[in-house]
Design a protein around this motif. Structure first.
Motif, PDB file in Angstrom:
ATOM      1  N   UNK A   1     -38.269   3.955   8.655  1.00  0.00           N
ATOM      2  CA  UNK A   1     -38.157   2.492   8.784  1.00  0.00           C
ATOM      3  C   UNK A   1     -37.467   1.868   7.567  1.00  0.00           C
ATOM      4  N   UNK A   2     -37.696   2.477   6.394  1.00  0.00           N
ATOM      5  CA  UNK A   2     -37.067   1.930   5.194  1.00  0.00           C
ATOM      6  C   UNK A   2     -35.548   1.998   5.288  1.00  0.00           C
ATOM      7  N   UNK A   3     -35.025   3.095   5.926  1.00  0.00           N
ATOM      8  CA  UNK A   3     -33.585   3.239   6.087  1.00  0.00           C
ATOM      9  C   UNK A   3     -33.077   2.331   7.210  1.00  0.00           C
ATOM     10  N   UNK A   4     -33.916   2.206   8.265  1.00  0.00           N
ATOM     11  CA  UNK A   4     -33.475   1.431   9.417  1.00  0.00           C
ATOM     12  C   UNK A   4     -33.208  -0.019   9.034  1.00  0.00           C
ATOM     13  N   UNK A   5     -34.051  -0.508   8.127  1.00  0.00           N
ATOM     14  CA  UNK A   5     -33.879  -1.899   7.697  1.00  0.00           C
ATOM     15  C   UNK A   5     -32.549  -2.113   6.970  1.00  0.00           C
ATOM     16  N   UNK A   6     -31.964  -1.017   6.467  1.00  0.00           N
ATOM     17  CA  UNK A   6     -30.688  -1.145   5.746  1.00  0.00           C
ATOM     18  C   UNK A   6     -29.495  -0.931   6.660  1.00  0.00           C
ATOM     19  N   UNK A   7     -29.774  -0.646   7.947  1.00  0.00           N
ATOM     20  CA  UNK A   7     -28.700  -0.265   8.863  1.00  0.00           C
ATOM     21  C   UNK A   7     -27.591  -1.311   8.879  1.00  0.00           C
ATOM     22  N   UNK A   8     -26.342  -0.844   8.863  1.00  0.00           N
ATOM     23  CA  UNK A   8     -25.212  -1.756   8.966  1.00  0.00           C
ATOM     24  C   UNK A   8     -24.884  -2.465   7.668  1.00  0.00           C
ATOM     25  N   UNK A   9     -25.664  -2.203   6.625  1.00  0.00           N
ATOM     26  CA  UNK A   9     -25.354  -2.839   5.345  1.00  0.00           C
ATOM     27  C   UNK A   9     -24.815  -1.802   4.371  1.00  0.00           C
ATOM     28  N   UNK A  10     -24.193  -2.275   3.300  1.00  0.00           N
ATOM     29  CA  UNK A  10     -23.635  -1.354   2.313  1.00  0.00           C
ATOM     30  C   UNK A  10     -24.744  -0.464   1.746  1.00  0.00           C
TER      31      UNK A  10
ATOM     32  N   UNK B   1     -27.109   0.738   3.168  1.00  0.00           N
ATOM     33  CA  UNK B   1     -27.436   1.815   4.096  1.00  0.00           C
ATOM     34  C   UNK B   1     -26.677   3.075   3.769  1.00  0.00           C
ATOM     35  N   UNK B   2     -25.356   2.912   3.555  1.00  0.00           N
ATOM     36  CA  UNK B   2     -24.577   4.113   3.261  1.00  0.00           C
ATOM     37  C   UNK B   2     -24.907   4.618   1.861  1.00  0.00           C
ATOM     38  N   UNK B   3     -25.235   3.698   0.962  1.00  0.00           N
ATOM     39  CA  UNK B   3     -25.658   4.090  -0.377  1.00  0.00           C
ATOM     40  C   UNK B   3     -26.936   4.932  -0.289  1.00  0.00           C
ATOM     41  N   UNK B   4     -27.831   4.484   0.560  1.00  0.00           N
ATOM     42  CA  UNK B   4     -29.081   5.215   0.780  1.00  0.00           C
ATOM     43  C   UNK B   4     -28.780   6.659   1.215  1.00  0.00           C
ATOM     44  N   UNK B   5     -27.840   6.803   2.157  1.00  0.00           N
ATOM     45  CA  UNK B   5     -27.523   8.140   2.652  1.00  0.00           C
ATOM     46  C   UNK B   5     -26.950   9.019   1.547  1.00  0.00           C
ATOM     47  N   UNK B   6     -26.122   8.402   0.677  1.00  0.00           N
ATOM     48  CA  UNK B   6     -25.539   9.204  -0.400  1.00  0.00           C
ATOM     49  C   UNK B   6     -26.589   9.585  -1.442  1.00  0.00           C
TER      50      UNK B   6
END
Ligand SMILES: [Zn+2]
Length: 691
Positions: free
Chosen positions: A608-617, A619-624
């Motif tokens: 859920x913490x990642x989902x809330x970042x979906x579509x935002x910059x 979000x991709x930072x989180x993935x990296x």
């Protein structure tokens, strides 16, 4: 001795589907399986990774009684036993690695007639108790893995393999021998020693490994070349083969410093340390081992994604065997082999100074020549490689560096004749460096002292640069037109092959210098499309969690190939899941639901913490950040305790973008900051520059 044919109760193909989860055989497998199942003596020469083990495992299931599998590779036997048990097959191993309890359990299931496959180290055959044991157990088939170990010429020779022929005679059962070695002498020895001289049904199968990308590069800052290659494949399991023990250690260090999990491995290490390195490599995802060729015989890791050679292997067979450790799961894999004139000299010298009789030495030079021919090839490498093994594909493969980018060539007849003539006029007493000075007209001390500035060849080759001449001499050696003289250190002697060129009867085409293309950097192939990549990583994460919980290597759960197919086809029901290659009945039952949940609930699986970042910059930072964290899961050297930040912590870092260690520490705590801090801050800095 001929064996009565046996009609199996169930066809091997039904086991293939139900137990191992494959719908179809791989090329060449079926005929071998049929011959072995029918009880005919069989010799199968097939590449590592060609699906060899299924060729005795399926017949073992289809036949009555026990199949004894003899292999010199303890780690491999233990892994196969684990894999078979995961697939619901009764299998056991008798090796020196067993605990007394394990041995008791194997003997008990053997007594009760439950065991279908018994793996055994050859040393066991020396014991007088073994034959009666195998007789009582109802042994109906002997399978011999790595059958070339019976060859006294090979460096894998195992004296106990010489007992196998006698075992076959005493048990009166058929024997199936498997090897990846292709040379005719070894094959003949196998027939003599394992089959008592009676020709078994022989299969020479499919040397092509189409999923392996082939590439060679001329050495040019070789350490940098290896580091670049590894950097482009961060997080993937790989092997770097090195020519010396010292290099394994220094390269492993350099790789660790570059942020990879890396180990070294060589024959000079204590047995315990070697075993530990093998075990870690076998189990962990994304580990790199810098090793001498001592590493590999016992490794049966199907998901090795790349193999690099920091130095030229000793022969085309060795090359083939070593790169063949990549991609046994059939998923895309890459290779890079570095070489240079010093490698050629070193390998020649090694053969000349070896103890083998002269005819063997000549054959060894021939095998090295074949490899050099591959290194200096002018078009598709796979055609050259398979041509050597007697298979001739008509079309270029489209999956090697020369198919990717055809080399520039030129008619080199004139310069090659200049080089040959310079060598002949100086009594074939000098190495490439001095000969290059002569043809280029460099008035060095040595040239003047010997009066070589008065030779007719002096300065005739001014039209080419020194680098070009080096490339020409390297290819002259690679084509075996000149060889280092074993009697005179470093001096180059012309070979018979060069005579027609010298006499002007033949012309020769060489590659323009290949160094520039080596610098253009490695091309990276993704395992799946960009779109499917997140799902694939989610599936891998699930696999890693299950493997860690069960204390199993990840690929025993599912191989990369199976996960790739899941990511691409996205089954939404258990029925569809069952159609994925590598998902057998037992595995479907054990793991199907969990992987299905990852696929169908791919959205929900996202924290859920990642989902809330979906579509935002962020979000991709989180993935990296997540990826950087995965790289450091066990610390920069891969030796430390596993550690990771929670999804919430990562989300906080991605949103707040702290600029210094103190700020980061407040978000993830001092322990995590110590492990991940530098990498995270670097990543945040890079991304703020980029945006
Ligand atoms: Zn090709």
């Amino acid at each position: 001795m001929t064996q009565p044919e046996v009609t199996p109760k169930m066809s091997p193909v039904s086991f293939l589907r139900d137990v191992f989860g494959f719908d179809a055989f791989r090329p060449g497998q079926e005929e071998i399986v049929d011959a072995v199942t029918a009880g005919r003596d069989t010799l199968a020469i097939m590449p590592t990774g060609g699906g060899k083990s299924l060729c005795y495992q399926l017949p073992a299931l289809a036949r009555d009684g026990v199949t004894v599998v003899i292999s010199p590779l303890i780690a491999l036997m233990r892994d196969q036993v684990r894999g078979l048990r995961e697939a619901g097959v009764e299998a056991g191993a008798l090796t020196s690695g067993n605990t007394p309890e394990e041995t008791d359990a194997v003997l008990e299931s053997l007594r009760e007639g439950r065991l279908k496959l018994l793996y055994m180290a050859p040393e066991r055959l020396a014991s007088g108790a073994t034959v009666p044991l195998l007789q009582r157990a109802g042994t109906s088939l002997i399978a011999v893995d790595e059958a070339h170990c019976v060859s006294q010429w090979g460096h894998d020779f195992r004296p106990d393999y010489l007992r196998i022929g006698e075992l076959k005679r005493q048990l009166g059962v058929p024997l199936a021998a498997f090897t990846a070695t292709a040379d005719a002498e070894t094959r003949e020895e196998i027939v003599q020693k394992l089959f008592g001289g009676t020709q078994p049904e022989t299969f020479l199968r499919g040397f092509d490994r189409p999923n392996i990308h082939l590439a060679f590069a001329v050495k040019d800052s070789p350490r940098r070349q290896i580091l670049d290659f590894a950097a482009a494949r961060r997080g993937q399991s790989g092997i770097v083969y090195c020519g010396t023990r010292a290099k394994t250690e220094s390269l492993a260090k350099a790789l660790s410093e570059a942020g990879h999990s890396a180990l070294y491995y060589h024959g000079g290490m204590e047995a315990d340390a070697r075993r530990e390195a093998e075990t870690r490599f076998q189990r962990e995802d994304g580990l790199i081992v810098a090793a001498t060729v001592a590493f590999g015989m016992g490794i049966d890791k199907p998901d090795i994604r790349w193999v690099a050679h920091a130095d030229l292997p000793k022969s085309i067979e060795a090359y083939y065997q070593e790169i063949g450790r990549a991609g046994r799961d059939g998923a895309p894999s890459e290779t890079l082999t570095l070489y240079g004139p010093d490698d050629i000299r070193y390998r020649r010298q090694q053969i000349d100074e070896g103890l083998a009789p002269p005819e063997r030495r000549a054959a060894d030079h021939g095998r090295l020549n074949a490899l050099l021919g591959l290194a200096e090839a002018l078009d598709c490498r796979r055609k050259v490689l398979l041509g050597y093994f007697g298979e001739a594909p008509g079309e270029p493969c489209g999956h090697c560096d020369l198919c990717d980018k055809p080399p520039e060539t030129f008619d080199a007849t004139q310069p090659v004749r200049m080089a040959l003539s310079a060598a002949l006029r100086t009594g074939e007493s000098f190495g490439a460096g001095h000969l290059i000075d002569i043809v280029m007209g460099n008035e060095t001390e040595k040239v003047r002292q010997r009066g070589h500035d008065g030779l007719p060849t002096f300065g005739v080759g001014k039209g080419h640069s020194k680098a070009q001449w080096q490339a020409i001499f390297r290819q002259i050696m690679g084509r075996d037109l000149m060889r280092p003289d074993p009697e005179r250190h470093g001096a180059l002697r012309m070979t018979e092959a060069a005579r027609p060129i010298l006499r002007g009867e033949e012309s020769i085409v060489l590659r323009k210098d290949t160094i520039k293309s080596a610098r253009s950097g490695p091309k990276v192939r993704a395992m799946v499309s960009e779109e499917d990549a997140p799902l694939l990583s989610a599936l891998k994460a699930k696999r890693r969690a299950l493997a860690e919980a069960a204390n199993l290597p990840a690929y025993i759960i599912f191989t990369d190939r199976t996960l790739i197919e899941m990511a691409e086809t996205k089954p939404s029901t258990l029925d569809q899941m069952a159609r994925i290659g590598g998902v057998g009945a037992k595995k479907l039952e054990s793991y199907g639901r969990e992987f299905l949940a990852v696929i169908t609930g791919a959205e929900e699986e996202v924290h859920p913490a990642r989902r809330r970042l979906a579509g935002r910059e962020a979000g991709s930072l989180y993935d990296r950040l997540m990826a950087a964290q995965a790289d450091l899961h066990r610390g920069p050297d891969g030796m430390e305790k596993p550690m990771s930040c929670s999804a919430k912590e990562l989300a906080r870092v991605a949103s707040a973008k702290p600029r210094d260690m103190a700020a980061l520490e407040r978000l993830i705590g001092p322990r995590h900051a110590e492990r991940f801090g530098r990498a995270f801050l670097q990543l945040l800095e890079d991304s703020s520059e980029a945006s």
